[in-house]
Motif scaffolding. Structure first.
Motif, PDB file in Angstrom:
ATOM      1  N   ILE A  62      -1.565 119.344  22.217  1.00  0.00           N
ATOM      2  CA  ILE A  62      -1.189 119.703  23.585  1.00  0.00           C
ATOM      3  C   ILE A  62      -0.532 121.079  23.579  1.00  0.00           C
ATOM      4  O   ILE A  62       0.337 121.335  22.749  1.00  0.00           O
ATOM      5  N   PRO A  63      -0.940 121.979  24.479  1.00  0.00           N
ATOM      6  CA  PRO A  63      -0.342 123.316  24.509  1.00  0.00           C
ATOM      7  C   PRO A  63       1.163 123.269  24.756  1.00  0.00           C
ATOM      8  O   PRO A  63       1.652 122.393  25.467  1.00  0.00           O
ATOM      9  N   GLU A  64       1.838 124.245  24.184  1.00  0.00           N
ATOM     10  CA  GLU A  64       3.299 124.244  24.186  1.00  0.00           C
ATOM     11  C   GLU A  64       3.905 124.176  25.593  1.00  0.00           C
ATOM     12  O   GLU A  64       4.864 123.469  25.841  1.00  0.00           O
ATOM     13  N   ARG A  65       3.302 124.924  26.549  1.00  0.00           N
ATOM     14  CA  ARG A  65       3.937 124.920  27.876  1.00  0.00           C
ATOM     15  C   ARG A  65       3.784 123.560  28.549  1.00  0.00           C
ATOM     16  O   ARG A  65       4.654 123.126  29.303  1.00  0.00           O
ATOM     17  N   VAL A  66       2.684 122.849  28.260  1.00  0.00           N
ATOM     18  CA  VAL A  66       2.537 121.496  28.800  1.00  0.00           C
ATOM     19  C   VAL A  66       3.535 120.561  28.122  1.00  0.00           C
ATOM     20  O   VAL A  66       4.125 119.688  28.765  1.00  0.00           O
ATOM     21  N   VAL A  67       3.727 120.757  26.829  1.00  0.00           N
ATOM     22  CA  VAL A  67       4.712 119.941  26.117  1.00  0.00           C
ATOM     23  C   VAL A  67       6.070 120.112  26.774  1.00  0.00           C
ATOM     24  O   VAL A  67       6.773 119.148  27.074  1.00  0.00           O
ATOM     25  N   MET A  68       6.440 121.369  27.035  1.00  0.00           N
ATOM     26  CA  MET A  68       7.744 121.664  27.625  1.00  0.00           C
ATOM     27  C   MET A  68       7.844 121.043  29.018  1.00  0.00           C
ATOM     28  O   MET A  68       8.830 120.395  29.351  1.00  0.00           O
ATOM     29  N   ARG A  69       6.784 121.230  29.815  1.00  0.00           N
ATOM     30  CA  ARG A  69       6.873 120.837  31.206  1.00  0.00           C
ATOM     31  C   ARG A  69       6.772 119.317  31.369  1.00  0.00           C
ATOM     32  O   ARG A  69       7.574 118.696  32.052  1.00  0.00           O
ATOM     33  N   LYS A  70       5.761 118.722  30.714  1.00  0.00           N
ATOM     34  CA  LYS A  70       5.508 117.310  30.997  1.00  0.00           C
ATOM     35  C   LYS A  70       6.222 116.355  30.059  1.00  0.00           C
ATOM     36  O   LYS A  70       6.582 115.255  30.434  1.00  0.00           O
ATOM     37  N   HIS A  71       6.376 116.770  28.795  1.00  0.00           N
ATOM     38  CA  HIS A  71       6.973 115.834  27.849  1.00  0.00           C
ATOM     39  C   HIS A  71       8.476 116.024  27.720  1.00  0.00           C
ATOM     40  O   HIS A  71       9.222 115.065  27.627  1.00  0.00           O
ATOM     41  N   ALA A  72       8.911 117.291  27.697  1.00  0.00           N
ATOM     42  CA  ALA A  72      10.325 117.534  27.402  1.00  0.00           C
ATOM     43  C   ALA A  72      11.193 117.508  28.654  1.00  0.00           C
ATOM     44  O   ALA A  72      12.145 116.742  28.740  1.00  0.00           O
ATOM     45  N   LEU A  73      10.829 118.299  29.660  1.00  0.00           N
ATOM     46  CA  LEU A  73      11.722 118.473  30.806  1.00  0.00           C
ATOM     47  C   LEU A  73      11.988 117.154  31.525  1.00  0.00           C
ATOM     48  O   LEU A  73      13.102 116.855  31.923  1.00  0.00           O
ATOM     49  N   LEU A  74      10.929 116.347  31.642  1.00  0.00           N
ATOM     50  CA  LEU A  74      11.045 115.073  32.329  1.00  0.00           C
ATOM     51  C   LEU A  74      12.125 114.199  31.704  1.00  0.00           C
ATOM     52  O   LEU A  74      12.910 113.560  32.398  1.00  0.00           O
ATOM     53  N   ASN A  75      12.153 114.205  30.368  1.00  0.00           N
ATOM     54  CA  ASN A  75      13.114 113.344  29.692  1.00  0.00           C
ATOM     55  C   ASN A  75      14.505 113.963  29.593  1.00  0.00           C
ATOM     56  O   ASN A  75      15.468 113.272  29.288  1.00  0.00           O
ATOM     57  N   ALA A  76      14.589 115.282  29.823  1.00  0.00           N
ATOM     58  CA  ALA A  76      15.903 115.922  29.772  1.00  0.00           C
ATOM     59  C   ALA A  76      16.556 115.921  31.149  1.00  0.00           C
ATOM     60  O   ALA A  76      17.722 116.258  31.288  1.00  0.00           O
ATOM     61  N   LEU A  77      15.794 115.547  32.171  1.00  0.00           N
ATOM     62  CA  LEU A  77      16.281 115.626  33.547  1.00  0.00           C
ATOM     63  C   LEU A  77      17.420 114.644  33.814  1.00  0.00           C
ATOM     64  O   LEU A  77      18.406 114.989  34.460  1.00  0.00           O
ATOM     65  N   VAL A  78      17.268 113.429  33.286  1.00  0.00           N
ATOM     66  CA  VAL A  78      18.239 112.387  33.614  1.00  0.00           C
ATOM     67  C   VAL A  78      19.641 112.714  33.094  1.00  0.00           C
ATOM     68  O   VAL A  78      20.614 112.675  33.858  1.00  0.00           O
ATOM     69  N   PRO A  79      19.776 113.076  31.806  1.00  0.00           N
ATOM     70  CA  PRO A  79      21.117 113.479  31.375  1.00  0.00           C
ATOM     71  C   PRO A  79      21.613 114.668  32.190  1.00  0.00           C
ATOM     72  O   PRO A  79      22.803 114.760  32.494  1.00  0.00           O
ATOM     73  N   GLY A  80      20.703 115.535  32.603  1.00  0.00           N
ATOM     74  CA  GLY A  80      21.075 116.681  33.426  1.00  0.00           C
ATOM     75  C   GLY A  80      21.667 116.235  34.750  1.00  0.00           C
ATOM     76  O   GLY A  80      22.710 116.724  35.173  1.00  0.00           O
TER      77      GLY A  80
END
Lengths: 292, 343, 600
Positions: B247-265
């Motif tokens: 998976i391309p890095e920007r998709v990893v960041m947007r779909k996999h990482a940010l979504l899961n970092a949102l809640v603690p945020g």
């Protein structure tokens, strides 16, 4: 399973991390040493300042808001430098004791809640949530409403108590991760007394995160005590106090900037210093304070 | 303690059913609201006891006149109902809270509700504007920093944030005033002047410094937390698998990482917004901003018991409300928690 | 499906080849994580890459996808796939290969599936990004894939999140996801770790069928030799970053030639016969601490001076059989039944020391153990065996005084034991000692080994002062640890060493019964072998009884004389190990035995 991610076993290559104390490892951190240096300088200044002061703290040395002396004079014509050198002790002492009180109370509440678990934990933490709904400065203000002239001990207790629930929440979180480890069960199975389990098994494994929290709490204590002074609630309206100095001289900000800026800067430096220290310890704690 | 049997495939997890789910949600929500009400009730006890029974308000109000002016003392005592037992007084006050009767201000002898109405709105606007500025700033800096993880730009950003995070809000505020309105530049007003019946935002320039102070006091902390959650997520197994899956890095960041970092945020933002409720006390005083914080400090100085009680209840209520919203949002954004409720 | 299977065969590639691969550490130049790796995977073939922790096997596995974890870098070597060097390609092309051509099945799929994306979406994510097929065809592909791995494929299932699946289901979803783009090469990283044997059996079977029918070249990375012996066509044994031995499965398990392979096989228990297990002395060296010459020579019983002189080549000793040992011709043959000992005698005299009567255990209001009764005799080892959730650990915790919510009776030498440790007499607490599963959690990291081991002596008034220290030294000696560790904290010890300390702590109380809760499951097999040997020695010399909790049936054969087979909180079968394992009466026991991976 990658060899890379595994810690190097074996006594030979490098001293294992747990051998060094939290403090020693913190000293390897640049931000910790910088913070420590700043803090040490300001503490020394606050403690020995009165000995170095060129004037008495209530001595009128010139006209109001004049530029006489290094930092000029204040709203009563007192020497700002002198008052700066006098005004740290109170803040330092009150902050230190308040932090100590808050840490002791908070750790006690948090660890007992985590270790006792169940019903006890539920009640303690629920009550804790209530006090958390109170911004820290609000608690002090509410009580000060019915008090005419706050004494030092009142401020210590108010600031300390307002720290306690926040410390308790952290301490409980850290302790929960430890009381469920097998070495605590092992001590239980041997029949160790509960107090010994807490003191010898649980608390020593919390030292790094607690130390970091203490640093953070000290930062907040200084900020709170100074803010109370700034809002006009200080222990002695005549004695110098960094927070109160800002309040006294605010109207002269345009004429004699240093009368306000000097205490502002020294408080800022102080909290930045303690915060850097706290973060240095927190970094160490995060990398597993010898617990993994 | 579930048992894994060989022919497990179908019956392990009961599928969440729609109707059952809605009922479960309603009951969860009711419980959560109940908890908030309980918290506020306990807060009310705390506030009442702290203001009216720890010290002697009458003595505090009259100061040296307390012994001299017996008549005034008696009059105040009866106005504050201090001659009644504590529990009766408290219940009386609590009853008033529900009917909107917040008591009478001692300083101005006017009903409290009349005095604080516009100030509550002013404070809410200040907090809201600060939040709207702060959230994108904090997230943006965090993402920028996480992108450069542990390289030069990251270190520089982190050092600046750490320094800012250590400063009390009045230090930030006075430095801003010194730089932008009095000593270096003369661009912005140092105090908020509001004409009678007007609002602070009638002069948008006057809002800049209070908002900037609050943002600078809160954003560094939020940003640091979001960055470390982002880094944690980026190190997780599922992000590694996503990369190994091609998976391309920007998709990893947007779909996999940010979504899961949102809640603690969200949780940290809620905590900080609630903290803003306390921060406004100092910031409003500094800028003479006509909000509840400014009013509270004034009332404390005047030992105006009824005002302090009402204002601190409002601040606590803001805190509880913000936390409630954050809790609901986090639950909605965390599938595990969401399904735990609905099934 | 049959049509697609045949077209897959045609699609099947030429496999993949690793040549002269070396991976180092960015922070420590000159230190290798793995070195001199040559490996060929042919289409339709499963190659097992086996090694203990720290051997570098996972590093080799992910290198096939041109990937290293942070901190490591590929220093030299090639990964040849269809005439292209994966390691030399620009990263855009490497990414194109990943997933579509070379796929990866992660070690811990529960952590590797994104918790906030529905599995149906996750399965087709890659195809969607690459624009392969239409939404309908992708959905159909996902459904077919799930059916292939034996999972439901209705809409409800596709809408689930990973936490709504069981461990075996998650693992099969990961398999389906990897197979969906029809890759030609598959890297599986210990994909069955933590699964129960029956679930593991199913996953392994599914995986083997898929690889062979799709003509995929698979690399199966694991620490478990028994699993390898059931699924691999060829096996590569790794030690300290190098391949020590490589050959067809029959050769590796029939005629192992490298001393390390032999030592590993000697430490593995068999299902069919009791064995005196042995371990490998010393511990696996970490990168940077590996010895010169043959990396195994300092732990090898066949080593001579020349072994430390130069690094041995991987030589072909027979067709397709490569060994990295200069003495392979001189060390003789190996026999699988080496180390076999007679099963414990069912007819020997028994005197019960621990009796459980109708034990029912609760968590809150849920009954998890439903009336279990059995005895442990003096100097006898009784094994409690079952899959996760069977209640085996729960029972042992009740005996150890760590769980209080139970009814029934636990009688120790005639007197009833209290429910929790706090309601037991000092003598009962002293005589029953509990050893935990995970030695990384059971030792206080703030205390020194001496403080840990001497505490029970002080607590029970057995010894103090100088005498206690002497006893600690003697105990450490008994568990094969030198006095040097006295001042160490636990973090400086390896897992095996920590477990020895935990055993020494239990022995310090001079117990009559040891409750051992899966005490070898967190350890490498060679370490397990030496711990089992130590326990057997303690039983014989000190006459200590043991309640041994495990999920590993083969281990039971070698250590216990009696066994209780548990399922869902009930004893389904019990008796002498020989009887139960050779002539299982219950269907559940038979299935457990049939699914247990075995090398004998």
């Amino acid at each position: 399973m990658t060899a890379v991610s595994e810690p190097t076993p074996g006594p030979s290559p490098a001293p294992a991390p747990a051998e060094k104390s939290t403090l020693r490892r913190a000293l390897d951190q640049k931000r910790f040493t910088v913070g420590l240096t700043i803090t040490a300088i300001i503490v020394l200044l606050a403690v020995f300042g009165p000995l170095l002061a060129p004037h008495g703290q209530n001595e009128v040395v010139g006209p109001t808001f004049s530029s006489k002396g290094l930092f000029g004079t204040d709203y009563l014509g007192q020497d700002v430098l002198t008052r700066l050198l006098y005004g740290g002790r109170v803040i330092l002492l009150i902050s230190l004791f308040a932090t100590l009180l808050g840490m002791v109370l908070g750790v006690l509440i948090g660890v007992v809640a985590a270790y006792a678990g169940g019903w006890w934990d539920e009640v303690i933490m629920r009550l804790n949530d209530v006090t958390l709904a109170f911004p820290q400065i609000l608690l002090s203000l509410v009580v000060l409403t019915a008090v005419n002239q706050p004494r030092a001990w009142i401020i210590i207790i108010l600031v300390g108590i307002s720290h306690a629930p926040r410390v308790a929440r952290l301490a409980r979180g850290v302790a929960l991760g430890i009381v469920s480890r097998d070495f605590v069960y092992a001590a239980e199975a041997l029949g160790e007394r509960r107090s010994r389990v807490i003191l010898a098994e649980v608390l020593p494994n919390m030292s790094a995160p607690l130390l970091a929290e203490a640093g953070l709490r000290l930062t907040y204590s200084i900020g709170l005590v100074a803010a109370l002074g700034f809002l006009g609630f200080s222990t002695d309206p005549n004695a110098a106090n960094w927070g109160q100095m800002i309040n006294e001289n605010r109207l002269g900000l345009t004429i004699q900037t240093w009368a306000v800026l000097a205490p502002v800067l020294i408080i800022g430096l102080f909290t930045v210093g303690t915060n850097l220290m706290a973060d240095g310890v927190a970094q160490v704690a995060q990398r597993g304070g010898g617990s993994e | 303690m579930t048992d894994v049997v060989v022919t497990d495939a179908l019956e392990e997890v009961a599928p969440p059913s729609g109707r059952h789910g809605a009922a479960a949600w309603a009951s969860w929500f009711a419980r959560r609201i109940g908890l908030a009400v309980l918290t506020l009730w306990l807060v009310s006890i705390l506030v009442y006891v702290a203001t009216s029974s720890l010290g002697n308000p009458v003595k505090a109000i009259l100061g040296r006149d307390y012994l001299a002016d017996k008549a005034r003392a008696a009059q105040l005592t009866s106005q504050l109902n201090l001659d009644e037992p504590l529990v009766t007084r408290y219940l009386h006050w609590l009853g008033g809270l529900f009917t909107g009767d917040l008591g009478t201000s001692i300083a101005s002898q006017r009903p409290v509700s009349e005095l604080i109405g516009s100030n509550v709105v002013n404070t809410l606007v200040l907090v809201l504007v600060s939040a709207i500025v702060m959230i994108p700033v904090a997230f943006g800096i965090a993402m920028l920093s996480a992108n450069y993880r542990r390289r030069r730009p990251d270190t520089v950003i982190q050092t600046i944030l750490l320094t800012l995070a250590g400063l009390p809000e009045f230090v930030i505020g006075i430095l801003l005033v010194a730089v932008f309105s009095t000593t270096v530049f003369h661009l912005l007003p140092a105090v908020t002047l509001v004409a009678a019946g007007g609002h602070p935002w009638d002069q948008p320039k006057a809002m800049v410094l209070p908002v900037a102070t609050l943002v600078l006091a809160v954003a560094p902390y939020v940003s640091r937390i979001v960055r470390s959650t982002l880094l944690e997520v980026l190190d997780s197994d599922y992000v590694e698998l996503a990369r190994l899956k091609g998976i391309p890095e920007r998709v990893v960041m947007r779909k996999h990482a940010l979504l899961n970092a949102l809640v603690p945020g969200i949780q940290v933002i809620a905590l900080q917004l609630a903290w803003l409720a306390g921060g406004v006390v100092v910031v409003e005083t500094l800028y003479n901003y006509p909000g509840v914080g400014f009013q509270l400090v004034d009332s404390v100085r005047n030992h105006d018991v009824s005002m302090v009680q009402a204002l601190s209840m409002i601040i606590a209520a803001i805190y509880v409300l913000v936390n409630l919203i954050a809790d609901v949002l986090s639950i909605l954004l965390t599938p595990r928690a969401r399904t735990a409720i609905s099934s | 499906m049959s049509a697609t299977v045949s077209s897959d065969r045609e699609r099947a590639g030429t496999g993949i080849a690793v040549q002269n691969l070396r991976i180092g550490l960015t922070a420590r130049p000159g230190v290798d994580v793995v070195d001199d790796i040559d490996l060929v995977l042919k289409p339709g073939e499963v190659v097992g890459l086996v090694g203990e922790s720290g051997s570098g096997k996972t590093t080799v596995g992910t290198a096939l996808l041109g990937y290293t974890r942070a901190g490591a870098l590929i220093e030299k070597g090639k990964v040849l796939f269809e005439d292209k060097d994966v390691l030399g390609l620009p990263w855009q092309q490497v990414r194109q290969l990943r997933g579509e051509e070379i796929a990866y099945v992660p070690q811990d799929p529960a952590a590797a599936l994104n918790p906030s994306i529905r599995i149906g979406k996750q399965i087709v994510e890659l195809l969607e990004l690459r624009g392969i097929g239409t939404p309908a065809s992708r959905l159909q592909g996902a459904r077919d894939g799930l059916a292939e791995v034996g999972l439901p494929n209705d809409d409800e299932f596709l809408r689930r999140y990973s936490h709504q699946l069981s461990g075996g289901q998650v693992q099969r979803v990961a398999l389906a996801m990897a197979f969906l783009p029809k890759p030609k090469v598959l890297v599986l990283d210990e994909p069955t770790t933590g699964l129960d044997v029956t679930t593991q059996g199913m996953v392994l079977q599914t995986m083997g069928e898929l690889c062979r029918s799709h003509g995929v070249a698979a690399l199966y990375v694991t620490h478990d030799l028994a699993v390898i012996s059931n699924i691999a066509d060829r096996v590569a044994v790794m030690y300290a970053g190098q391949i020590a031995e490589l050959g067809p499965r029959e050769t590796i398990f029939g005629q192992p030639t490298h001393p390390y392979t032999r030592a590993l096989l000697d430490s593995i228990p068999h299902l069919s016969q009791a064995r005196a297990l042995t371990g490998i002395p010393g511990r696996t060296p970490a990168p940077g601490a590996r010895p010169d010459g043959c990396r195994f020579h300092d732990r090898c019983s066949y080593a001579i001076d020349e072994c430390s002189a130069g690094v041995p080549e991987l030589r072909e000793v027979a067709p397709d059989h490569l060994v990295r040992c200069i003495r392979s011709e001189q060390i003789g043959h190996w026999d699988i039944s080496r180390g076999t000992v007679p099963d414990s005698d069912p007819n020997q005299h028994r005197e019960p020391i621990l009796t459980l009567g109708d034990l029912k255990v609760f968590y809150g209001h849920t009954e998890v153990v439903h009336g279990v009764s059995f005895e442990v005799g003096k100097a006898e080892v009784v094994a409690l065996v079952g899959e996760s959730g069977s209640g085996k650990t729960t029972i042992s915790r009740c005996v150890g005084g760590l769980h209080k919510e139970w009814t029934g009776s636990i009688t120790f030498e005639g007197n009833e034991l209290g429910k929790g440790s706090r309601s037991r007499s000092a003598s009962d607490r002293k005589r029953v000692q509990y050893i935990f599963q995970n030695p990384y959690l059971s030792l206080n990291p703030r205390l020194t080994i001496e403080q840990i081991v001497r505490r029970p002596m002080e607590l029970f008034g057995l010894a103090s002062g100088k005498e206690a220290t002497d006893r600690v030294v003697a105990l450490l000696d008994q568990v094969a640890l030198g006095p040097a560790v006295l001042r160490y904290q636990a973090s400086r010890l390896s897992g095996g060493e920590r477990q020895r300390v935990a055993i020494a702590r239990a022995l310090a109380a001079e117990p009559d019964l040891l409750v051992c809760d899966e005490i070898t499951s967190a350890l490498d097999v060679s370490v397990q072998g030496s711990i089992v040997a130590l326990l057997e020695d303690l039983r014989q010399t000190r006459g200590i009884s043991m309640l041994f909790v495990t999920h590993n049936l083969a281990l039971v054969r070698s250590i216990a004389s009696r066994v209780q087979i548990l399922n869902a909180g009930n004893v389904v079968e019990s008796g002498f190990v020989v009887d139960v394992m050779d002539r299982p009466q219950q269907e559940y026991t038979q299935r457990l035995l049939a699914n247990s991976p075995r090398i004998d």
